[in-house]
Design an enzyme around this catalytic site. Structure first.
Site, mmCIF file in Angstrom:
data_model
loop_
_atom_site.group_PDB
_atom_site.id
_atom_site.type_symbol
_atom_site.label_atom_id
_atom_site.label_comp_id
_atom_site.label_asym_id
_atom_site.label_seq_id
_atom_site.Cartn_x
_atom_site.Cartn_y
_atom_site.Cartn_z
ATOM 1 N N ASP A 3 -2.658 7.218 4.646
ATOM 2 C CA ASP A 3 -1.668 6.257 5.340
ATOM 3 C C ASP A 3 -2.603 5.241 6.084
ATOM 4 O OD1 ASP A 3 0.986 5.486 5.954
ATOM 5 O OD2 ASP A 3 0.928 6.241 8.049
ATOM 6 N N GLU A 18 -1.072 5.876 17.653
ATOM 7 C CA GLU A 18 0.416 5.593 17.629
ATOM 8 C C GLU A 18 1.188 6.570 18.598
ATOM 9 O OE1 GLU A 18 1.988 3.687 13.704
ATOM 10 O OE2 GLU A 18 0.886 5.773 13.286
ATOM 11 N N HIS A 48 -1.042 -5.052 5.844
ATOM 12 C CA HIS A 48 -0.798 -5.965 6.716
ATOM 13 C C HIS A 48 -1.586 -5.994 7.882
ATOM 14 C CE1 HIS A 48 0.689 -2.112 8.859
ATOM 15 N NE2 HIS A 48 1.101 -2.972 9.902
ATOM 16 N N LYS A 72 -2.699 -9.676 10.622
ATOM 17 C CA LYS A 72 -2.636 -9.703 12.477
ATOM 18 C C LYS A 72 -3.396 -10.917 12.793
ATOM 19 C CE LYS A 72 -1.152 -4.781 12.554
ATOM 20 N NZ LYS A 72 0.109 -4.811 13.535
ATOM 21 N N HIS A 130 -6.009 0.554 6.414
ATOM 22 C CA HIS A 130 -6.205 -0.459 7.558
ATOM 23 C C HIS A 130 -7.482 -0.047 8.414
ATOM 24 C CE1 HIS A 130 -1.819 -1.098 6.894
ATOM 25 N NE2 HIS A 130 -1.506 -0.010 7.346
ATOM 26 N N LYS A 159 0.923 -1.095 0.039
ATOM 27 C CA LYS A 159 0.066 -0.110 0.073
ATOM 28 C C LYS A 159 0.752 1.252 0.161
ATOM 29 C CE LYS A 159 -0.410 2.468 3.611
ATOM 30 N NZ LYS A 159 0.169 2.620 5.095
ATOM 31 N N LYS A 186 -0.873 10.017 14.821
ATOM 32 C CA LYS A 186 0.638 9.826 15.470
ATOM 33 C C LYS A 186 0.701 10.853 16.486
ATOM 34 C CE LYS A 186 2.627 8.229 11.271
ATOM 35 N NZ LYS A 186 2.700 6.550 11.550
#
Ligand code: BG6
Length: 417
Positions: free
Chosen positions: A163, A144, A106, A110, A168, A76, A268
């Site tokens: 992002d 995060e 990804h 998980k 996600h 991605k 973030k």
């Protein structure tokens, strides 16, 4: 084991035609020397801007081989917006069939994310209450503590929307809200995800102004350590308007979820590293207990802790063991580590093995990516038209106050993730 494995690793630099020719020769020689049958998995972990050129080169230099299978894994972000994703898709399809394309997200690798489907669909007790009759709202948090790190070149172009949200976060939303697939295979699972992604209400105009917040971190403290603001990070423009935080109120316009908001946020430099999905249930229809007795009760919630501290907890009210009735919220907890005592495989281990085996269930299909862009594109372009709408938040806080207002307006609160 590593030594014998490493003997089979070869490195070829492929920046130009001569490089690709050398790669082809190397692959052909290996097939000849080892008696293998030219099964080839191409993995594009390069800057996205290079994808098209590489795919074309794979085609032009006949790198696919003739006797085995060929697949391509693409990292991605797949495209920068809907139209570039469609264009990239067309280029990829000139060399690979759709069933040979593995678009990686990804998060789907998980363990705890795969467990969303297992929990929902292998048990009888959750699905009956997984709908508008019993659920009050859903919160999804991808928080995060890290900043942009060394990736400013990429992140300045992407921002949190491209992002995290476009891929996600929308994948988590799809898994938690989708209808039960008829089978656990790549077609059935992805068909259901596409259906629910298509049901996401598009945000424009007034709706966008009310229900979408973007922020950018300024300098602050993470775990007591001072950290720079986003605009002070190496490689970031001093007047950058890239968002490092997004909060949205999302509606899933279908029978199951009509009227139930999904509040999603990511950022973030937030105080805690935590990804979780919280299903908050409606309160009991009739209360027997006094207001004082109920003071310690919080709404029932089922919380799927995706990472870290992987597990699931159910929050409900219990009687405090004192004379008379006092109620307090308690948690019934499932903890991955304590229950299974094994280290879960890393998401990439799972996904690379799946790609080698040809199982695309945990990869995103082109129509999913298309729907994801269809949802985020109008938000990104709406924001571009009102650059003053970027809110600032101090590193180490839970994002801009505008994000609190977004949920508190509805008489609800963000969870302390
Ligand atoms: C990546 C993003 O896809 O996911 C990063 O590009 C982000 O910005 C990362 O930090 C988060 O992944 P994880 O597995 O650490 O939650």
């Amino acid at each position: 084991m590593w030594r014998s494995f490493a003997e089979h690793l070869h490195f070829v630099a492929t920046a130009d035609d001569a490089g690709y020719e050398e790669l082809r020769r190397t692959l052909d020689q290996l097939d000849f020397a080892l008696g293998t049958h030219a099964n080839r998995l191409f993995y594009l972990a390069t800057p996205p801007a290079a994808y098209e050129a590489i795919v074309k080169a794979i085609g032009e230099h006949r790198l696919r081989g003739e006797t085995g299978w060929a697949r391509i894994v693409v990292e991605k972000p797949f495209g920068h917006d809907r139209s570039s994703a469609l264009e990239l898709n067309e280029v990829v399809h000139t060399v690979f069939r759709e069933d040979e394309v593995f678009r990686i997200d990804h998060y789907l690798g998980k363990e705890t994310v795969q467990n969303i489907l297992v929990m929902r669909f292998s048990n009888g007790i959750f699905e009956p209450i997984w709908n508008r009759q019993y659920v009050d709202h859903v919160q999804i948090t991808v928080a995060e503590t890290i900043g942009v790190e060394e990736r400013a070149g990429y992140y300045e172009q992407a921002g949190a929307m491209r992002d995290i949200v476009q891929n996600h976060l929308l994948q988590l939303l799809a898994l938690v809200s989708m209808e039960p697939p008829a089978a656990f295979d790549d077609k059935a699972v992805r068909d259901e995800k596409v259906k629910v992604l298509r049901a996401l209400r598009r945000m424009t105009g007034e709706d966008l102004a009310m229900n979408a917040v973007r922020g950018q971190y300024t300098r602050g403290f993470i775990e007591g350590v001072p950290v720079p603001g986003y605009r002070e990070e190496p490689g970031v423009a001093p007047d950058s308007r890239t968002e490092t935080y997004v909060a949205l109120k999302v509606w899933v316009d279908n029978w199951r979820w009509e009227g139930i908001p999904f509040y999603v946020r990511t950022g973030k430099r937030l105080p805690k590293h935590s990804t979780e999905i919280a299903i908050q249930f409606r309160v009991a229809p009739h209360q027997l207990f006094s207001r004082e007795a109920l003071a310690g009760l919080e709404p029932n919630a089922l919380v799927l802790r995706i990472q870290p501290d992987e597990g699931i907890s159910l929050r409900f009210g219990a009687k405090v063991p004192v004379q008379g009735i006092r109620i307090r919220a308690v948690n019934m907890d499932f903890d991955y580590g304590a229950s299974f005592m094994v280290d879960a495989p890393d998401a990439y281990e799972t996904l690379i093995l799946d790609a080698l085996r040809g199982d695309a269930t945990l990869f995103t299909r082109h129509d999913e990516v298309d729907q994801q862009w269809t949802f985020v594109d109008p938000i990104i372009s709406g924001w571009a038209q009102s650059p003053q709408g970027l809110a600032l938040y101090e590193a180490g806080t839970w994002g801009p106050t505008e994000a609190d207002a977004l949920i508190e307006r509805d008489g609800r609160k963000w969870r302390k993730a």
